[in-house]
Design a protein around this motif. Structure first.
Motif, short mmCIF file in Angstrom:
data_model
loop_
_atom_site.label_atom_id
_atom_site.label_comp_id
_atom_site.label_asym_id
_atom_site.label_seq_id
_atom_site.Cartn_x
_atom_site.Cartn_y
_atom_site.Cartn_z
N SER A 100 2.69 1.60 -3.33
CA SER A 100 1.87 2.03 -4.47
C SER A 100 1.45 3.49 -4.33
CB SER A 100 0.70 1.09 -4.73
OG SER A 100 -0.25 1.22 -3.72
N ASN A 101 1.31 3.97 -3.10
CA ASN A 101 1.08 5.41 -2.93
C ASN A 101 2.28 6.21 -3.44
OD1 ASN A 101 -1.41 5.02 -1.84
ND2 ASN A 101 -0.78 5.37 0.29
N GLU B 35 0.82 -1.21 0.00
CA GLU B 35 0.00 0.00 0.00
C GLU B 35 0.85 1.25 0.00
OE1 GLU B 35 -3.18 0.07 -0.51
OE2 GLU B 35 -3.21 -2.12 -0.60
MG MG Z 1 -3.11 3.88 -1.80
#
Ligand code: MG
Ligand code: ADP
Length: 625
Positions: A34-35, A31
């Motif tokens: 990917s941010n 997460e």
């Molecule tokens: Mg995200």
């Protein structure tokens, strides 16, 4: 410094997240990475359209640093960064993207499926960290800020001395507990494995200082450790790779990584077209109906990339409504980056791609049907309804695309069959494709109207979905065979044993006329039946509107009160017929009573409401005493 509270909803979700027994805590890293990748995408995109910025590939990366001594894991990116307001807004609220509406309906869920699925990805950090610090400097901004939170009671924001554009996230990794091992998230080999597993296709290098060992110079058997920065991901997007080099697991990972769904897709479709319009696409047919599929919030569409840069995350023009369950992405070098939604709709290339994709999905579904019937049926249980709507919608414009994909339950096979299978089993003298409508297969099975047909060996398709009959009306015929409801006027069957029905009809004309008068405009006619075997009565229809359609249409808001032209059919071989004849001769009042009773019985069998139930029960009592 004032501590800000999380928004109430966020707080609840956070608690769920922190306390969740989520088995794959490792996804927090996916997460966060990917941010970071999204943030670099944004700066990359800006550079493409803004001449004052230049995008130097080498200066964009993500770096992961684990510090065992201090129990921190640091993830740095050179993305677009966040302003103070953005830190506040993006990390202080979760209430985006419908996640809360869903959660309310599913209070019992412990957060498993919610993580990541709704863009609450950042908060997953609290599954492994006691505290999270985010320092960020936004592109074009003078100042940098630091956001800090221990996850439970809020966050603080203060100035930071970060001097380069981008974001740095520091996780204070939790201490091990009896049940949980958190140390692993500080181990080099684990971090490497997690990144490879989930983030291999991230387009920017994910770097980490990796320890290796080498022989000490001048010595044969003495080694020393040294640190070396390595890029851990392969970076080539999966859709640019050769199909033959990819494993089913890699497609599945991609599906999960992209949050297309949390199920296992039934099938993936990888398309690479190198013609007039070049594009790559990876499409998935989900196994389960997305939870919001039938809600207003659901938006169909595919992700649209132009040369690897995301330009739209739900391009709806790429999918017809009847394939709205398909998830995935399309990347084309032939689309302009600066394209607006309005222009896109007119775009020739895009139309071409959409048409291609539509045909490809159809072909893939057909081959699934041929090669893996069980899987296809599983798919059909979830999305068959959608296909039937597709046949009906837009005046049947795409009915030919879809007709071979339809399935209906068969009286003969006791399972779903295709129209092609049905037609191939038809005997030479069978004129029509027969179908019967009703609420469930069990109810249809018992319909009096199906008796004679079944007895004579005709196969009947059972229509249990509202849309079925409408779709079939739109289709009109299949392989030149017309569809015929078991309740419709003329069934087109030979009447050897039933040859006497016409003469019965003639002989008892007055009886039937009388009965018709009793029922007045409730029915169009009363007739001798050719389709009954053991049952005394049934209803049939004369004309385009069937009884099932009457039900469906009248259940709609502002309905037109459509009525089917009903015919009351009497079985001449049933004892009741004799009673009718007798009472016609001797007792007209009795005949009226019987007529009403029979009519109401026929309504009940069809699942239609009786106009006056009290009168009906009184009538029954009259017969009893
Ligand atoms: Mg995200
Ligand atoms: P999502 O990524 O689905 O939007 P997240 O909870 O993962 O949801 O992130 C929330 C938001 O925080 C992102 O949309 C983004 O605006 C911002 N954000 C998170 N991490 C970063 C980062 N490394 N750089 C810039 N913005 C970020």
């Amino acid at each position: 410094m004032i501590k800000q509270e999380f928004k109430a909803e966020s707080k609840r979700l956070l608690e769920m997240m922190i306390n969740s027994i989520y088995s794959q805590k490792e996804i927090f890293l996916r997460e966060i990475i990917s941010n970071s990748s999204d943030a670099i995408d944004k700066i990359y995109y800006k550079a493409l359209t803004d001449d004052s910025l230049s995008f130097n590939k080498d200066s964009y990366y993500i770096k992961v640093v684990a510090d065992k001594k201090n129990r921190t894991l640091k993830i740095t990116d050179t993305g677009i960064g966040m302003t103070k307001e953005e830190l506040e807004h993006n990390l202080g609220t979760i209430a985006k993207s419908g996640s809360l509406a869903f959660k309310k309906d599913n209070e019992s869920k412990d957060g498993h499926d919610i993580i990541g699925q709704f863009g609450v990805g950042f908060y997953s950090a609290f599954m492994v960290a006691d505290a999270v610090t985010v320092s960020s400097k936004a592109l074009g901004s003078e100042d940098a800020y630091k956001w800090e939170s221990n996850g439970t009671d809020g966050y603080t924001i203060e100035s930071s001395d970060k001097d380069s554009v981008g974001t740095e996230i520091i996780l204070k990794i939790k201490e091990n507990t009896e049940e949980e091992n958190y140390d692993e998230f500080l181990e080099e080999y684990r971090l490497k494995a997690i990144i490879k597993k989930y983030s291999d296709f991230i387009r920017y290098p994910i770097k980490m200082d990796v320890t290796s060992s080498r022989p000490i110079e001048g010595s044969d058997n003495e080694f020393e450790d040294y640190q070396e920065e390595q890029v851990l991901n392969s970076m080539v997007p999966i859709w640019r790779k050769n199909k033959n080099e990819l494993t089913p697991e890699e497609y599945e990972n991609f599906y999960n990584e992209k949050h297309y769904g949390f199920d296992k897709p039934i099938k993936h479709i990888h398309i690479s077209v190198d013609g007039t319009v070049r594009y790559n696409a990876i499409l998935f047919i989900p196994e389960k109906i997305p939870f919001d599929y039938y809600s207003k919030e659901f938006e169909k569409g595919l992700e649209l990339y132009s040369s690897g840069v995301l330009i739209m995350d739900k391009c709806s023009d790429l999918l017809p409504d009847y394939f709205s369950f398909v998830k995935g992405m399309v990347d084309s070098e032939d689309l302009s980056l600066n394209i607006s939604r309005e222009i896109l709709q007119q775009d020739k290339q895009l139309k071409f791609i959409a048409k291609n994709i539509k045909n490809k999905i159809k072909r893939e579904l057909e081959s699934l049907l041929k090669d893996d019937r069980d899987k296809y049926e599983e798919f059909y249980q979830s999305f068959g309804r959608q296909l039937k709507f597709g046949v009906y919608n837009d005046f049947g414009q795409d009915k030919d695309v879809l007709k071979d994909l339809l399935m209906f339950y068969s009286s003969k096979e006791k399972k779903l069959v295709t129209l092609d299978e049905y037609v191939s089993r038809m005997s030479e003298d069978q004129k029509y494709i027969y179908y019967a409508t009703g609420e469930t297969n069990e109810r249809i099975e018992k319909l009096p109207q199906t008796e004679m047909l079944s007895e004579n060996g005709f196969e009947i398709l059972y229509f249990t979905d509202d849309i079925d009959e409408f779709a079939i009306k739109m289709l009109m015929n299949y392989q030149e065979k017309e569809f015929k409801s078991v309740s419709s006027g003329d069934l087109g069957i030979e009447e050897d044993s039933q040859g006497n029905t016409d003469s019965e009809q003639q002989e008892n004309k007055e009886l039937f006329d009388y009965m018709k008068d009793v029922l007045a405009d409730k029915v169009k006619a009363v007739k001798v039946s050719k389709r009954l075997k053991t049952h005394p009565v049934c209803l049939s229809t004369d004309g385009e509107v069937s009884i099932e359609m009457e039900k469906v249409l009248n259940a709609m808001p502002n309905n037109q009160n459509v009525k089917a032209d009903k015919v009351l059919e009497i079985n001449p071989n049933h004892e009741v017929f004799q009673s009718l004849k007798d009472s016609f001769e001797n007792d007209k009042e009795k005949l009226s009573l019987y007529t009403n009773l029979l009519y109401n019985q026929a309504l009940l069998i069809e699942g239609l409401p009786i106009q006056d139930p009290v009168e009906f029960t009184n009538d029954i009592c009259k017969v009893m005493v």
